[in-house]
Design a protein around this motif. Structure first.
Motif, short mmCIF file in Angstrom:
data_model
loop_
_atom_site.label_atom_id
_atom_site.label_comp_id
_atom_site.label_asym_id
_atom_site.label_seq_id
_atom_site.Cartn_x
_atom_site.Cartn_y
_atom_site.Cartn_z
N VAL A 1 0.84 -1.20 0.00
CA VAL A 1 0.00 0.00 0.00
C VAL A 1 0.87 1.25 0.00
O VAL A 1 0.66 2.19 -0.79
CB VAL A 1 -0.94 -0.01 1.23
CG1 VAL A 1 -1.70 1.31 1.32
CG2 VAL A 1 -1.92 -1.17 1.14
N ALA A 2 1.88 1.27 0.88
CA ALA A 2 2.76 2.45 0.97
C ALA A 2 3.60 2.61 -0.30
O ALA A 2 3.88 3.74 -0.72
CB ALA A 2 3.66 2.32 2.19
N THR A 3 3.98 1.50 -0.92
CA THR A 3 4.77 1.59 -2.16
C THR A 3 3.92 2.13 -3.31
O THR A 3 4.38 2.95 -4.12
CB THR A 3 5.33 0.21 -2.53
OG1 THR A 3 6.12 -0.29 -1.44
CG2 THR A 3 6.20 0.29 -3.77
N GLN B 1 8.43 2.97 7.22
CA GLN B 1 7.68 2.66 8.43
C GLN B 1 6.97 1.32 8.29
O GLN B 1 6.96 0.50 9.22
CB GLN B 1 6.67 3.77 8.71
CG GLN B 1 5.84 3.56 9.97
CD GLN B 1 4.81 4.66 10.15
OE1 GLN B 1 4.58 5.48 9.26
NE2 GLN B 1 4.18 4.69 11.31
N ALA B 2 6.38 1.08 7.12
CA ALA B 2 5.69 -0.18 6.88
C ALA B 2 6.68 -1.36 6.88
O ALA B 2 6.38 -2.44 7.40
CB ALA B 2 4.93 -0.13 5.56
N ARG B 3 7.86 -1.15 6.31
CA ARG B 3 8.86 -2.21 6.30
C ARG B 3 9.32 -2.53 7.72
O ARG B 3 9.50 -3.70 8.09
CB ARG B 3 10.05 -1.79 5.44
CG ARG B 3 9.76 -1.79 3.94
CD ARG B 3 10.91 -1.20 3.15
NE ARG B 3 10.70 -1.34 1.70
CZ ARG B 3 11.46 -0.78 0.77
NH1 ARG B 3 12.50 -0.01 1.16
NH2 ARG B 3 11.21 -0.96 -0.50
N ALA B 4 9.52 -1.49 8.52
CA ALA B 4 9.92 -1.72 9.91
C ALA B 4 8.81 -2.44 10.68
O ALA B 4 9.09 -3.31 11.52
CB ALA B 4 10.25 -0.38 10.58
N ALA B 5 7.55 -2.08 10.40
CA ALA B 5 6.43 -2.76 11.06
C ALA B 5 6.39 -4.24 10.68
O ALA B 5 6.07 -5.10 11.52
CB ALA B 5 5.11 -2.08 10.68
N ALA B 6 6.74 -4.55 9.43
CA ALA B 6 6.77 -5.95 9.00
C ALA B 6 7.88 -6.71 9.72
O ALA B 6 7.70 -7.87 10.12
CB ALA B 6 6.96 -6.03 7.49
N ARG B 7 9.03 -6.08 9.89
CA ARG B 7 10.11 -6.74 10.63
C ARG B 7 9.71 -6.99 12.08
O ARG B 7 10.02 -8.04 12.65
CB ARG B 7 11.39 -5.90 10.55
CG ARG B 7 12.01 -5.83 9.16
CD ARG B 7 13.43 -5.28 9.21
NE ARG B 7 13.47 -3.91 9.72
CZ ARG B 7 13.36 -2.82 8.98
NH1 ARG B 7 13.20 -2.93 7.66
NH2 ARG B 7 13.45 -1.61 9.51
N THR C 1 7.72 12.31 2.77
CA THR C 1 6.69 11.68 3.60
C THR C 1 6.34 10.28 3.11
O THR C 1 6.26 9.33 3.91
CB THR C 1 5.43 12.55 3.61
OG1 THR C 1 5.75 13.83 4.16
CG2 THR C 1 4.33 11.90 4.45
N LEU C 2 6.12 10.12 1.81
CA LEU C 2 5.67 8.83 1.29
C LEU C 2 6.75 7.77 1.44
O LEU C 2 6.46 6.61 1.79
CB LEU C 2 5.27 8.98 -0.18
CG LEU C 2 4.05 9.88 -0.44
CD1 LEU C 2 3.76 9.97 -1.93
CD2 LEU C 2 2.83 9.36 0.31
N LYS C 3 8.01 8.13 1.19
CA LYS C 3 9.09 7.16 1.36
C LYS C 3 9.25 6.79 2.84
O LYS C 3 9.54 5.64 3.18
CB LYS C 3 10.40 7.73 0.82
CG LYS C 3 10.43 7.80 -0.71
CD LYS C 3 11.80 8.27 -1.20
CE LYS C 3 11.85 8.29 -2.73
NZ LYS C 3 13.17 8.74 -3.24
#
Length: 484
Positions: free
Chosen positions: A322-324, A377-383, A370-372
């Motif tokens: 979604v973020a990408t 943030q989403a990648r860190a949440a996945a980790r 902001t978008l990057k």
């Protein structure tokens, strides 16, 4: 607009949508379930599995608590499943997650709307420079405007952002469903644990009451011996002191029993004053079947908290997509048809129609990173979700290992306690026989009686502990809670 024109408009919009949709891609990582752990056992080779547990690579059939062989427990759990507020909350939260999924799916499809209105207007001709026509002074006309129309819009979702949102909402609903299952499993286990606590306390109270009865019998025996001049005052004082000491054990046990009953009432969804727990006993609450212990590889596909953690990892993975997708341009198609007339009878004539069709492209140019940052943030949440999943699996393995070791120790302790009780009973028999024949003292009888009563109370605690640890093992292995 003629019917032919309208048909062509709809066909054109559909063709553009389908062709653009075919060219869409979905950005972001695709979720893959975590690998099955390589662990093949819960405890080390130098530890023995308890005799009351059987290693099975399949789930049991039906409600797990039926293995305890108590109709009263079955009725209590069924009542709790129907009335516990925590379960009602879990069910409502699950319904909320499913509604969110339906909303996400609806937002990804074509959006259509209709409008209708009646306006009463007075036109200001002077604002357009019309004040007169020849010698005639023009006045501002007043009229009614009738309109009806509709719009259609469709987000082409070129980069799959909407698909990832649906994927995330689906995983969220799955996670909440697993949490609801965990709530059911936790509730049924806690009810069974409270029932085991009540049964163990009933056994201990019964042992203490028997101790008190024996103490009273010893006092009567002292009095008879004293009447015959065959004992001393010290023996009578000792017997009375033992009676009072044993009586003092009852209030704490009765208080614990009342607290267990109150806790069970709350689990059922009732106030303690409005519901009374069944009289669970150690004679009626016993393991009638071995505890099925699934293999570690099967536990991760069976235990609801592990499955919930896996679904949460799926959510976090989809959120990266979604973020990408938000980093790239987006294209939306739209079409509208409006019928407007001054008179209702002219509203649906060809001359009263107006329409538009278009495509809108939006793309981020500068947002200060902001978008990057949101993607990172989403990648860190996945980790973090991956780490939580691994920790959940380790915790589950530890809980099963603890329950297995505890149950094995309980069985050994209970077997040893059986031997202690048998020896204490034989000692009491011999001391009473010796005292009745004049070869022993009353203090020996009292001491032997106390040892036997203490052994009985200890055995009741050991039996309750074994029952509780078996229940914990059922819960740790993700046993089936569903009522058949």
């Amino acid at each position: 607009m003629s019917p032919t024109t309208k048909t062509r408009l709809v066909t054109l919009l559909s063709a553009i949508s389908l062709s653009a949709l075919a060219a869409c891609t979905t950005v972001g990582p695709n979720f893959q379930a975590p690998e099955t752990p390589q662990t093949t056992a819960y405890i080390s080779q130098d530890e023995a599995l308890p005799a009351s547990a059987a290693t099975l690579d399949q789930a049991g059939v039906g409600p797990w608590w039926t293995a305890l062989g108590s109709p009263e427990l079955d009725a209590t759990i069924r009542q709790a499943l129907a009335g516990n507020p925590s379960l009602a909350e879990a069910d409502a939260t699950l319904a909320q997650a499913r509604s969110a999924l339906a909303a996400a799916r609806g937002a990804a499809g074509p959006q259509a709307g209709v409008s209708a209105g009646v306006d009463r207007e007075r036109a200001n001709l002077q604002s357009f420079g019309f004040t007169s026509f020849g010698d005639i002074t023009l006045s501002n006309p007043t009229f009614s405007l009738y309109s009806v129309g509709g719009t259609v819009g469709y987000d082409l979702d070129l980069w799959g952002g909407q698909k990832r949102r649906i994927e995330s909402a689906t995983a969220q609903a799955q996670a909440q469903g697993r949490r609801a299952e965990a709530a059911y499993l936790s509730l049924t286990a806690n009810i069974a644990l409270q029932a085991a606590t009540i049964a163990a306390l009933q056994g201990q109270i019964a042992a203490v009451e028997r101790m008190i009865a024996d103490d009273q019998a010893n006092i009567d025996l002292v009095r008879k011996a004293d009447a015959l001049g065959g004992t001393t005052r010290l023996a009578g004082v000792s017997a009375q002191a033992q009676l009072e000491q044993d009586r003092a054990q009852l209030p704490p046990l009765q208080g614990e029993l009342a607290a267990a009953r109150h806790a069970l009432a709350l689990l059922v969804g009732k106030a303690p004053a409005d519901w009374r727990a069944p009289a669970f006993t150690l004679d009626t609450l016993k393991l009638s079947a071995p505890v099925p212990v699934v293999l570690p590889s099967a536990l991760v596909r069976k235990r609801p908290d592990i499955l919930a953690a896996e679904a949460e990892l799926h959510v976090a993975t989809a959120d990266i997509g979604v973020a990408t997708a938000d980093l790239y341009p987006n294209l939306k198609l739209s079409a509208g048809l409006t019928q407007g007339a001054l008179k209702p009878k002219d509203l649906f004539s060809y001359d009263a129609s107006g329409w538009d069709i278009g495509a809108g492209l939006t793309a981020p140019l500068f947002d200060g990173g902001t978008l990057k940052a949101r993607r990172e943030q989403a990648r860190a949440a996945a980790r973090a979700a991956s780490a939580r999943y691994q920790q959940t699996v380790l915790t589950a393995f530890g809980q099963v290992a603890d329950a297995l070791s505890a149950l094995s120790a309980d069985e050994s302790a209970l077997a040893a306690q059986d031997r202690v009780e048998a020896q204490a009973a034989e000692r009491l028999r011999l001391s009473r026989l010796a005292f009745s024949r004049g070869g022993g003292t009353l203090l020996e009888v009292v001491d032997a009686q106390r040892a036997l009563n203490a052994a009985r109370a200890t055995r009741a605690r050991a039996e309750g502990r074994k029952l509780a640890d078996a229940i914990r093992l059922f819960a740790a292995t993700g046993a089936d809670w569903r009522v058949s």
